[in-house]
Design a protein around this motif. Structure first.
Motif, PDB file in Angstrom:
ATOM      1  N   GLU A 183      84.580  50.709 -11.926  1.00 33.89           N
ATOM      2  CA  GLU A 183      84.504  51.833 -10.986  1.00 33.89           C
ATOM      3  C   GLU A 183      83.492  52.885 -11.432  1.00 33.89           C
ATOM      4  N   VAL A 184      83.233  52.992 -12.722  1.00 33.12           N
ATOM      5  CA  VAL A 184      82.301  53.993 -13.229  1.00 33.12           C
ATOM      6  C   VAL A 184      80.962  53.306 -13.465  1.00 33.12           C
ATOM      7  N   LEU A 185      79.963  53.732 -12.720  1.00 27.08           N
ATOM      8  CA  LEU A 185      78.634  53.134 -12.834  1.00 27.08           C
ATOM      9  C   LEU A 185      77.627  54.232 -13.144  1.00 27.08           C
ATOM     10  N   GLN A 186      76.991  54.093 -14.311  1.00 30.53           N
ATOM     11  CA  GLN A 186      75.999  55.070 -14.736  1.00 30.53           C
ATOM     12  C   GLN A 186      74.595  54.577 -14.402  1.00 30.53           C
ATOM     13  N   ALA A 187      73.703  55.548 -14.214  1.00 29.85           N
ATOM     14  CA  ALA A 187      72.298  55.236 -13.959  1.00 29.85           C
ATOM     15  C   ALA A 187      71.430  56.209 -14.734  1.00 29.85           C
ATOM     16  N   VAL A 188      70.276  55.719 -15.163  1.00 36.11           N
ATOM     17  CA  VAL A 188      69.297  56.533 -15.872  1.00 36.11           C
ATOM     18  C   VAL A 188      67.996  56.488 -15.086  1.00 36.11           C
ATOM     19  N   ARG A 225      56.751  31.610 -12.262  1.00 31.47           N
ATOM     20  CA  ARG A 225      56.593  32.391 -11.039  1.00 31.47           C
ATOM     21  C   ARG A 225      55.591  33.521 -11.244  1.00 31.47           C
ATOM     22  N   ASN A 226      54.644  33.580 -10.331  1.00 25.11           N
ATOM     23  CA  ASN A 226      53.682  34.680 -10.312  1.00 25.11           C
ATOM     24  C   ASN A 226      53.692  35.364  -8.948  1.00 25.11           C
ATOM     25  N   ASP A 227      54.794  35.230  -8.237  1.00 22.38           N
ATOM     26  CA  ASP A 227      54.887  35.771  -6.878  1.00 22.38           C
ATOM     27  C   ASP A 227      56.003  36.797  -6.757  1.00 22.38           C
ATOM     28  N   PHE A 228      56.294  37.502  -7.835  1.00 20.83           N
ATOM     29  CA  PHE A 228      57.380  38.476  -7.822  1.00 20.83           C
ATOM     30  C   PHE A 228      56.834  39.901  -7.745  1.00 20.83           C
ATOM     31  N   ILE A 229      57.554  40.731  -7.007  1.00 18.73           N
ATOM     32  CA  ILE A 229      57.354  42.176  -7.058  1.00 18.73           C
ATOM     33  C   ILE A 229      58.378  42.738  -8.034  1.00 18.73           C
ATOM     34  N   ASP A 230      57.904  43.404  -9.049  1.00 19.43           N
ATOM     35  CA  ASP A 230      58.806  44.022 -10.013  1.00 19.43           C
ATOM     36  C   ASP A 230      59.354  45.304  -9.405  1.00 19.43           C
ATOM     37  N   CYS A 231      60.647  45.293  -9.122  1.00 24.43           N
ATOM     38  CA  CYS A 231      61.267  46.450  -8.468  1.00 24.43           C
ATOM     39  C   CYS A 231      61.551  47.582  -9.454  1.00 24.43           C
ATOM     40  N   SER A 232      61.384  47.332 -10.742  1.00 23.62           N
ATOM     41  CA  SER A 232      61.687  48.333 -11.783  1.00 23.62           C
ATOM     42  C   SER A 232      63.129  48.808 -11.693  1.00 23.62           C
ATOM     43  N   ILE A 233      64.015  47.876 -11.355  1.00 21.00           N
ATOM     44  CA  ILE A 233      65.459  48.120 -11.379  1.00 21.00           C
ATOM     45  C   ILE A 233      66.035  47.183 -12.431  1.00 21.00           C
ATOM     46  N   ASP A 234      66.608  47.734 -13.475  1.00 18.57           N
ATOM     47  CA  ASP A 234      67.150  46.944 -14.565  1.00 18.57           C
ATOM     48  C   ASP A 234      68.592  47.340 -14.815  1.00 18.57           C
ATOM     49  N   VAL A 235      69.458  46.349 -14.885  1.00 15.62           N
ATOM     50  CA  VAL A 235      70.839  46.579 -15.309  1.00 15.62           C
ATOM     51  C   VAL A 235      70.902  46.238 -16.795  1.00 15.62           C
ATOM     52  N   GLU A 238      77.297  58.456 -11.627  1.00 15.58           N
ATOM     53  CA  GLU A 238      76.797  59.365 -12.649  1.00 15.58           C
ATOM     54  C   GLU A 238      75.340  59.027 -12.936  1.00 15.58           C
ATOM     55  N   ILE A 239      74.465  60.049 -12.805  1.00 19.08           N
ATOM     56  CA  ILE A 239      73.032  59.836 -12.949  1.00 19.08           C
ATOM     57  C   ILE A 239      72.490  60.799 -14.006  1.00 19.08           C
ATOM     58  N   PHE A 240      71.731  60.245 -14.944  1.00 16.87           N
ATOM     59  CA  PHE A 240      71.036  61.046 -15.940  1.00 16.87           C
ATOM     60  C   PHE A 240      69.542  60.999 -15.622  1.00 16.87           C
ATOM     61  N   THR A 251      77.658  55.074 -22.204  1.00 12.70           N
ATOM     62  CA  THR A 251      78.947  54.582 -22.697  1.00 12.70           C
ATOM     63  C   THR A 251      79.252  53.171 -22.223  1.00 12.70           C
ATOM     64  N   SER A 252      78.506  52.646 -21.267  1.00 11.09           N
ATOM     65  CA  SER A 252      78.766  51.304 -20.750  1.00 11.09           C
ATOM     66  C   SER A 252      77.465  50.762 -20.160  1.00 11.09           C
ATOM     67  N   ASP A 253      77.554  49.609 -19.529  1.00 13.95           N
ATOM     68  CA  ASP A 253      76.379  49.051 -18.866  1.00 13.95           C
ATOM     69  C   ASP A 253      75.865  50.046 -17.825  1.00 13.95           C
ATOM     70  N   PHE A 254      74.538  50.171 -17.721  1.00 14.54           N
ATOM     71  CA  PHE A 254      73.965  51.187 -16.841  1.00 14.54           C
ATOM     72  C   PHE A 254      72.766  50.624 -16.100  1.00 14.54           C
ATOM     73  N   VAL A 255      72.374  51.340 -15.048  1.00 16.89           N
ATOM     74  CA  VAL A 255      71.218  50.977 -14.235  1.00 16.89           C
ATOM     75  C   VAL A 255      70.038  51.834 -14.673  1.00 16.89           C
ATOM     76  N   LEU A 256      68.926  51.201 -14.961  1.00 15.57           N
ATOM     77  CA  LEU A 256      67.721  51.897 -15.394  1.00 15.57           C
ATOM     78  C   LEU A 256      66.660  51.776 -14.296  1.00 15.57           C
ATOM     79  N   VAL A 257      66.209  52.914 -13.774  1.00 13.53           N
ATOM     80  CA  VAL A 257      65.196  52.931 -12.719  1.00 13.53           C
ATOM     81  C   VAL A 257      64.173  54.018 -13.052  1.00 13.53           C
ATOM     82  N   THR A 258      63.089  54.014 -12.294  1.00 14.34           N
ATOM     83  CA  THR A 258      62.077  55.060 -12.419  1.00 14.34           C
ATOM     84  C   THR A 258      62.274  56.085 -11.308  1.00 14.34           C
ATOM     85  N   GLY A 259      61.637  57.236 -11.466  1.00 21.73           N
ATOM     86  CA  GLY A 259      61.827  58.319 -10.496  1.00 21.73           C
ATOM     87  C   GLY A 259      60.970  58.202  -9.265  1.00 21.73           C
ATOM     88  N   ASP A 260      60.394  57.019  -8.991  1.00 20.95           N
ATOM     89  CA  ASP A 260      59.565  56.813  -7.801  1.00 20.95           C
ATOM     90  C   ASP A 260      60.015  55.577  -7.033  1.00 20.95           C
TER      91      ASP A 260
END
Length: 913
Positions: free
Chosen positions: A18-23, A220-230, A67-69, A123-132
């Motif tokens: 239930e608690v999902l953190q993001a950076v 694979r060379n046909d991917f768009i990197d979404c810059s979303i990492d768990v 929760e977002i940092f 404190t647990s698994d988190f989502v790492l994204v960029t600010g764009d």
């Protein structure tokens, strides 16, 4: 009780889910939007009239993040103020946003991750994204799959979100991309390699061991990197432990997958549905804006869930007009498709706007033409102006008749005089002004100092500014072209020609670029000599297989530079390995510590495992002191060296004894005076169990061992042939030794059998003698005429080879009997026996008297002669002759029974059996 405990565990897992953190990494760590980002961070640039940071918050809220940092360094006060003034700061949103200001020394995403580790906020698994980020992908589903995978594999530390896209997709970056090698069954990313747009990459290197260990892979060379990492909670600590990790993909992912020490797994989530893209440069800014207007990001669209809190009406042709009717549109203006006009904006008569975004409180003068233009808030566009494929900042004033061609970037607050004609890809910013007192008190002073130094350099080159900007302008013209002085210090991605592929309006048609095709090519020249030496079945072989990313070859100059760079890296690696081994030898390091250092060098240099094995084997051979004229002393030196450092060969990352012998052969063949050490070194490796006979035989049968494929080096070929001949002799000797061992083993196995047969024969003989003794007590004249069973199993010591009559036969028997009574019986010479059976195990013919009373020796001798006088295969005598012989032998045996017994006793006293 057990069900209650289980339900408690399930409850804990549910609460954790239930608690999902993001950076959010708010900083861009590059200058691709300059001069638009002079005085503000990139994450606060507007796209479709909402800041990039708001679009990122909306994407995370759609995924259920609570929760977002926000990690920020540049203009931290502005970022915190934007968060405080946004709708996301309200408690009703259900999201807790915490801005984290990092240290001044944060210059890369890796530094930001290390700062996260320092703050201990995860404190647990988190989502790492960029600010764009702009995304409607269900990130919560990715988190769920990641946590399920983590329950069975604790080494699964990251799941990257990617999307399939064609080569011409507008949101796919042309300057920075990557090649992903995936396991199609588990979606594990086995290898990742970053690819630049310029200089064009024609090949990518995939470790051969990956192809050997996995029967099926996807490249694979046909991917768009979404810059979303768990990410797992241990990811920041990995950055802390490895200070050379700067970029998330190029350094961290690549480093983890190529490390022999970390042993971690990275997975990919290929999003089939949804939209996700980064606004990483001005070209992607244009592409993502068009995708939003074309409603590819639904439900994140201007007329529904607009992050800026505005309410738009969606009209036919993807036109968006504010619902509050605050826009003033002339009857004669033309609004084309895919256009968004912000609140309180005025569009004058005969103005034409197509595929553009107009901010709030803007004024578009009469007859102005805007096509693929992006206008920020509070900007005035004069009458007759033409703006095409450019981005105009806020509070900008374009004079009458100004022409802004494609690719231009105009920063906030710029004033351009009437009739100015900008050049393509012009960058304009406002002149510096003295900061106010409030600005001096802010914490953004360090950022302003950096920008001031940059603006000082811009101010030094303003010779053409008056002609370009017109009269009454307050602007500066930024330098055009490549900054040659700083080109060597820049990251490869930030080189001028590569940046051209990522700027708005630039098709880079004058650059020689690779196409989107993909073909397979042979190995590079360096590895071609070894390609025939290693089979893919040797899973530890790390020679590299190359895959061509382009059907077009790079230019000769680029190819030459690449070759020189590879040769320099190879030379540097060999030098570092030699120094490391020299330290280990001199300081007496343990084999384990030396192996760890070699693994680290290999990981840092990205070289095949064979290169490390060559260095180790060569160093061990060269370390053996040469002893002239004393073969025994030379063997002792080799044995001592191999015993101390030989195990290092198998601890460097993979065990391949066949390759070890091959490397030893090639090193000795090329080492001149140490060529004679090959045989003794090979024997020492064999004795230390580093190689076995099968490995030597496999090496000897390989084409590489025979020198096939080696050209233009007659001395090396001759040395390889000599070593090959030595190997043949060693294999012949090993084969003979194995045959002798097998014979000894068979003798050891047959000896117990012979003993058992002897015992059984002696037992049967004693039983038959007892029966004959009982018969003689009943009738002295009826002597036993049947031979004992032992006499059939063991022939008599002396026999006649010719068939004779009965009477001469009995005479010869008496003579032989007398000879036997005089001398003790010796080892029988005519008895057939297997050579592997020792003589002491054969049963003696006259061993029966030792166990029980026997008939006279004369009778026994007569019986033996009667049974052994006819050889096998001789014709049998007539029945009458046989009866006469039988009767005569019976009489003779009864007459000489007393004499035979006396002679037998005397024989026993003299030492007979």
């Amino acid at each position: 009780m057990p069900p209650k405990s289980s339900s408690g565990k399930e409850k804990d897992i549910a609460e954790e889910d239930e608690v999902l953190q993001a950076v959010i990494l708010a900083d861009s760590f590059n200058k691709r939007f300059k001069p638009l980002t002079v005085g503000k961070p990139r994450c606060l640039l507007p796209i479709c009239n909402a800041t990039l940071l708001d679009w990122t918050f909306e994407s995370l809220a759609l995924a259920g993040v609570q929760e977002i940092f926000v990690i920020c360094r540049s203009y931290a006060d502005q970022v915190k103020a934007a968060i405080r003034d946004s709708k996301w700061s309200k408690p009703s949103t259900g999201i807790k946003i915490v801005p984290i200001v990092t240290a001044k020394e944060t210059f890369s995403p890796g530094d930001a991750m290390r700062d996260i580790y320092t703050h201990q906020i995860i404190t647990s698994d988190f989502v790492l994204v960029t600010g764009d980020l702009v995304s409607n992908v269900r990130i919560d589903e990715v988190v769920r799959l990641h946590k399920e995978r983590r329950r069975t594999n604790k080494d699964a530390i990251m799941t990257m979100v990617v999307k399939e896209a064609g080569a011409a997709h507008r949101t796919r970056s042309r300057g920075v991309s990557g090649v992903y090698v995936l396991d199609p069954n588990t979606s594990e990313c086995l290898h990742y390699e970053p690819v630049l747009g310029y200089p064009p990459a024609s090949h990518v290197t995939v470790p051969r061991e990956i192809l050997a260990e996995h029967p099926e892979v996807e490249i694979r060379n046909d991917f768009i990197d979404c810059s979303i990492d768990v990410c797992s909670v241990e990811v920041p600590s990995l950055f802390q432990d490895n200070f050379d990790y700067g970029d998330i993909r190029r350094d961290f992912v690549y480093g983890v997958l190529t490390s022999d020490l970390l042993m971690k797994n990275v997975y990919c989530y290929v999003a089939k549905d949804g939209y996700a893209a980064r606004v990483a440069d001005t070209r992607s800014y244009d592409a993502v804006s068009k995708d939003i207007l074309s409603r590819w990001t639904f439900p994140l669209v201007p007329d529904d869930n607009h992050p800026g809190g505005h309410s738009y009406e969606h009209l036919r042709g993807n036109k968006y007009i504010p619902k509050d009717n605050s826009v003033s549109l002339s009857r004669t203006c033309k609004i084309g498709n895919n256009t968004l006009i912000g609140p309180h904006t005025t569009v004058s008569e005969n103005a034409s706007i197509h595929a553009s975004v107009i901010g709030q409180r803007c004024t578009i003068g009469p007859g102005a033409t805007l096509h693929d233009a992006y206008i920020f808030d509070d900007t005035e566009v004069g009458a007759g102006c033409v703006v095409e494929g450019s981005i105009i900042g806020s509070r900008v004033k374009l004079g009458k008749g100004v022409r802004v061609p494609r690719g231009c970037l105009i920063a906030d607050g710029v004033v351009i005089g009437e009739g100015a004609r900008l050049r393509k890809f012009e960058r304009i910013s406002k002149k510096r002004v003295a900061p106010t007192k409030s600005e001096d008190d802010g914490s953004d002073g360090d950022d302003e100092e950096d920008e001031d130094s940059e603006l000082e350099e811009v101010e030094e080159h303003q010779e053409d500014a008056p002609r370009v900007l017109g009269n009454n302008s307050n602007a500066l013209v930024w330098p055009r072209g490549s900054p040659e002085d700083d080109e060597d210090e820049l990251d490869d991605r930030e080189h001028y020609n590569n940046l051209r592929l990522m700027r708005i309006g630039d098709d880079a048609s004058d650059l020689e670029l690779s196409d989107a095709g993909s073909t397979t090519s042979s190995d590079t020249e360096t590895d071609s000599e070894f390609s025939s030496m290693h089979a893919l079945s040797r899973t530890s072989s790390m020679t590299s297989a190359s895959m061509s990313l382009s059907t077009a070859d790079p230019s000769a100059r680029t190819s030459a530079i690449h070759t020189l760079s590879s040769a320099a890296a190879e030379t540097e690696f060999r030098s570092e390995v030699a120094q490391s081994l020299e330290r280990a030898f001199a300081e007496g390091h343990s084999v384990e510590n030396a192996a760890v250092e070699l693994k680290t060098l290999r990981m840092a240099s990205n070289v095949p495992l064979r290169r490390v094995r060559e260095a180790v084997v060569g160093a061990i051979v060269d370390r053996v002191p040469l002893v002239v004229g004393d073969a025994a002393a030379q063997r002792n030196e080799i044995a001592k060296t191999v015993r101390r450092w030989g195990p290092l060969i198998d601890k460097i990352g993979g065990v391949d004894p066949v390759e070890t012998v091959e490397v030893l052969q090639y090193h000795c063949a090329a080492a001149g005076p140490r060529q004679g050490l090959f045989a003794q070194m090979l024997v020492a490796l064999y004795q230390q169990d580093l190689v076995d006979e099968d490995d030597i035989r496999a090496w000897h049968q390989s084409p590489a061992a025979k020198g096939e494929g080696v050209k233009h080096n007659a001395a090396l070929v001759e040395g390889l042939k000599k070593c090959w001949d030595v190997g043949a002799k060693l294999l012949e000797q090993l084969g003979e030794d194995s045959e002798e061992e097998s014979e000894e083993e068979s003798e050891e196995e047959e000896a117990p059998k012979a003993k058992a047969q002897a015992k059984a024969a002696a037992k049967e003989e004693s039983e038959s003698e007892e029966e004959s003794e009982d018969g003689s007590d009943g009738s002295e004249e009826s002597a036993p005429s049947k031979p004992a069973p032992t006499q059939h199993s063991a022939p008599a010591p002396s026999t006649s080879s010719k068939p004779t009559k009965a009477e001469p036969e009995s005479e010869s028997e008496e003579e032989s009997e007398s000879e036997e009574s005089d001398t003790p019986p010796a080892k029988p010479t005519s008895q057939p026996a297997q050579p592997s059976v020792p003589p002491k195990t054969a049963p003696a013919p006259a061993a029966a008297p030792m166990s029980a009373p026997a008939p006279s020796s004369a009778a026994a001798a007569a019986t033996q002669s009667a049974t052994t006088s006819v050889p096998v295969g001789a014709p049998s005598a007539p029945a009458s002759q046989a009866k006469v012989a039988k009767a005569e032998s019976s009489e003779e045996s009864s007459e000489g029974s007393e004499e035979g017994s006396e002679e037998g006793e005397s024989g026993e006293e003299e030492g007979g059996p």
